[in-house]
Write a protein that holds these residues in place. Structure first.
Motif, mmCIF file in Angstrom:
data_model
loop_
_atom_site.group_PDB
_atom_site.id
_atom_site.type_symbol
_atom_site.label_atom_id
_atom_site.label_comp_id
_atom_site.label_asym_id
_atom_site.label_seq_id
_atom_site.Cartn_x
_atom_site.Cartn_y
_atom_site.Cartn_z
ATOM 1 N N ILE A 18 0.854 -1.185 0.000
ATOM 2 C CA ILE A 18 0.000 0.000 0.000
ATOM 3 C C ILE A 18 0.891 1.236 0.000
ATOM 4 O O ILE A 18 1.824 1.334 0.801
ATOM 5 C CB ILE A 18 -0.906 0.003 1.261
ATOM 6 C CG1 ILE A 18 -1.729 -1.282 1.353
ATOM 7 C CG2 ILE A 18 -1.792 1.246 1.295
ATOM 8 C CD1 ILE A 18 -2.692 -1.525 0.209
ATOM 9 N N ALA A 19 0.611 2.174 -0.896
ATOM 10 C CA ALA A 19 1.367 3.435 -0.951
ATOM 11 C C ALA A 19 0.897 4.352 0.173
ATOM 12 O O ALA A 19 -0.306 4.602 0.325
ATOM 13 C CB ALA A 19 1.165 4.121 -2.297
ATOM 14 N N CYS A 20 1.855 4.834 0.965
ATOM 15 C CA CYS A 20 1.552 5.688 2.114
ATOM 16 C C CYS A 20 2.486 6.888 2.159
ATOM 17 O O CYS A 20 3.544 6.885 1.532
ATOM 18 C CB CYS A 20 1.733 4.898 3.417
ATOM 19 S SG CYS A 20 0.593 3.526 3.621
ATOM 20 N N LEU A 115 6.403 6.846 1.600
ATOM 21 C CA LEU A 115 7.128 8.005 1.089
ATOM 22 C C LEU A 115 7.308 8.917 2.293
ATOM 23 O O LEU A 115 6.340 9.456 2.817
ATOM 24 C CB LEU A 115 6.328 8.695 -0.014
ATOM 25 C CG LEU A 115 5.930 7.791 -1.185
ATOM 26 C CD1 LEU A 115 5.049 8.556 -2.166
ATOM 27 C CD2 LEU A 115 7.144 7.210 -1.863
ATOM 28 N N SER A 116 8.543 9.049 2.750
ATOM 29 C CA SER A 116 8.819 9.661 4.054
ATOM 30 C C SER A 116 9.329 11.088 3.904
ATOM 31 O O SER A 116 10.263 11.337 3.141
ATOM 32 C CB SER A 116 9.844 8.811 4.806
ATOM 33 O OG SER A 116 9.381 7.478 4.902
ATOM 34 N N PHE A 117 8.740 11.989 4.680
ATOM 35 C CA PHE A 117 9.019 13.417 4.586
ATOM 36 C C PHE A 117 9.349 14.002 5.948
ATOM 37 O O PHE A 117 8.835 13.544 6.961
ATOM 38 C CB PHE A 117 7.782 14.171 4.054
ATOM 39 C CG PHE A 117 7.378 13.767 2.669
ATOM 40 C CD1 PHE A 117 7.800 14.508 1.577
ATOM 41 C CD2 PHE A 117 6.577 12.663 2.454
ATOM 42 C CE1 PHE A 117 7.423 14.140 0.293
ATOM 43 C CE2 PHE A 117 6.201 12.284 1.179
ATOM 44 C CZ PHE A 117 6.630 13.023 0.096
ATOM 45 N N VAL A 118 10.170 15.044 5.932
ATOM 46 C CA VAL A 118 10.403 15.886 7.099
ATOM 47 C C VAL A 118 9.660 17.177 6.798
ATOM 48 O O VAL A 118 9.900 17.813 5.770
ATOM 49 C CB VAL A 118 11.906 16.151 7.321
ATOM 50 C CG1 VAL A 118 12.111 17.101 8.492
ATOM 51 C CG2 VAL A 118 12.647 14.839 7.532
ATOM 52 N N VAL A 119 8.735 17.556 7.667
ATOM 53 C CA VAL A 119 7.845 18.693 7.421
ATOM 54 C C VAL A 119 7.984 19.701 8.557
ATOM 55 O O VAL A 119 7.908 19.321 9.730
ATOM 56 C CB VAL A 119 6.379 18.207 7.305
ATOM 57 C CG1 VAL A 119 5.435 19.356 7.096
ATOM 58 C CG2 VAL A 119 6.237 17.179 6.187
#
Length: 164
Positions: A18-20, A115-119
């Motif tokens: 699953i795309a997350c 898909l990992s982000f720093v926000v």
């Protein structure tokens, strides 16, 4: 956006990744970085973790980040039109956990591609829905009860030291 009946979604989760989106809110406090995490009930019990969840059909990546942020902490971060992940991290159920040395997280419910982000944190987060609490932590003082795999993800995002 399309919502699937629970039994259909369960079949999909059991059949394919699953795309997350996974995102870690960060802020600067007294010259030091802090990570914003939510406390939530999970298959691992009550744990602290980053925010995120699946991307819905027809939803952009930025839209998924904003939706999960608003639903969980009541604020929506400002993002570029086409944000690019800082890292791509995988989450596996225990029976599918890779044995080749791949660093990954533990999610008994599904195999997910995060898909990992720093926000950058903006506004005053207030927990809601799955978020039971919200708090900021210094990278060296992360809580012991983190969702398995979060500590490794934070290290790969260069937000925290590698676990021992």
């Amino acid at each position: 956006m399309t919502f699937l009946p629970a039994d259909t979604y369960r079949l999909i989760e059991e059949s394919m990744p699953i795309a997350c989106v996974d995102f870690v809110l960060v802020r600067q406090r007294n010259g030091h970085r802090e990570l914003g995490l939510i406390l939530r009930d999970s298959p691992h019990g009550r744990v602290w973790c980053h925010l995120g969840g699946r991307i819905q059909r027809g939803e952009t990546i930025a839209g998924a980040i904003r939706r999960h942020s608003r639903e969980t902490i009541g604020i929506g971060p400002t993002l570029p039109l086409n944000p690019q992940p800082d890292y791509v991290y995988e989450w596996f159920p225990p029976d599918l956990m890779p044995t080749d040395g791949t660093v990954s997280g533990d999610d008994p419910r599904k195999h997910a591609i995060g898909l990992s982000f720093v926000v950058a944190a903006e506004g005053s987060p207030r927990p809601r829905n799955e978020g039971l609490d919200f708090a900021y932590f210094a990278p060296s003082e992360l809580p012991a009860n983190l969702w398995p795999g979060c500590r490794e993800l934070f290290a790969l995002l260069k937000l925290a030291p590698l676990p021992d």
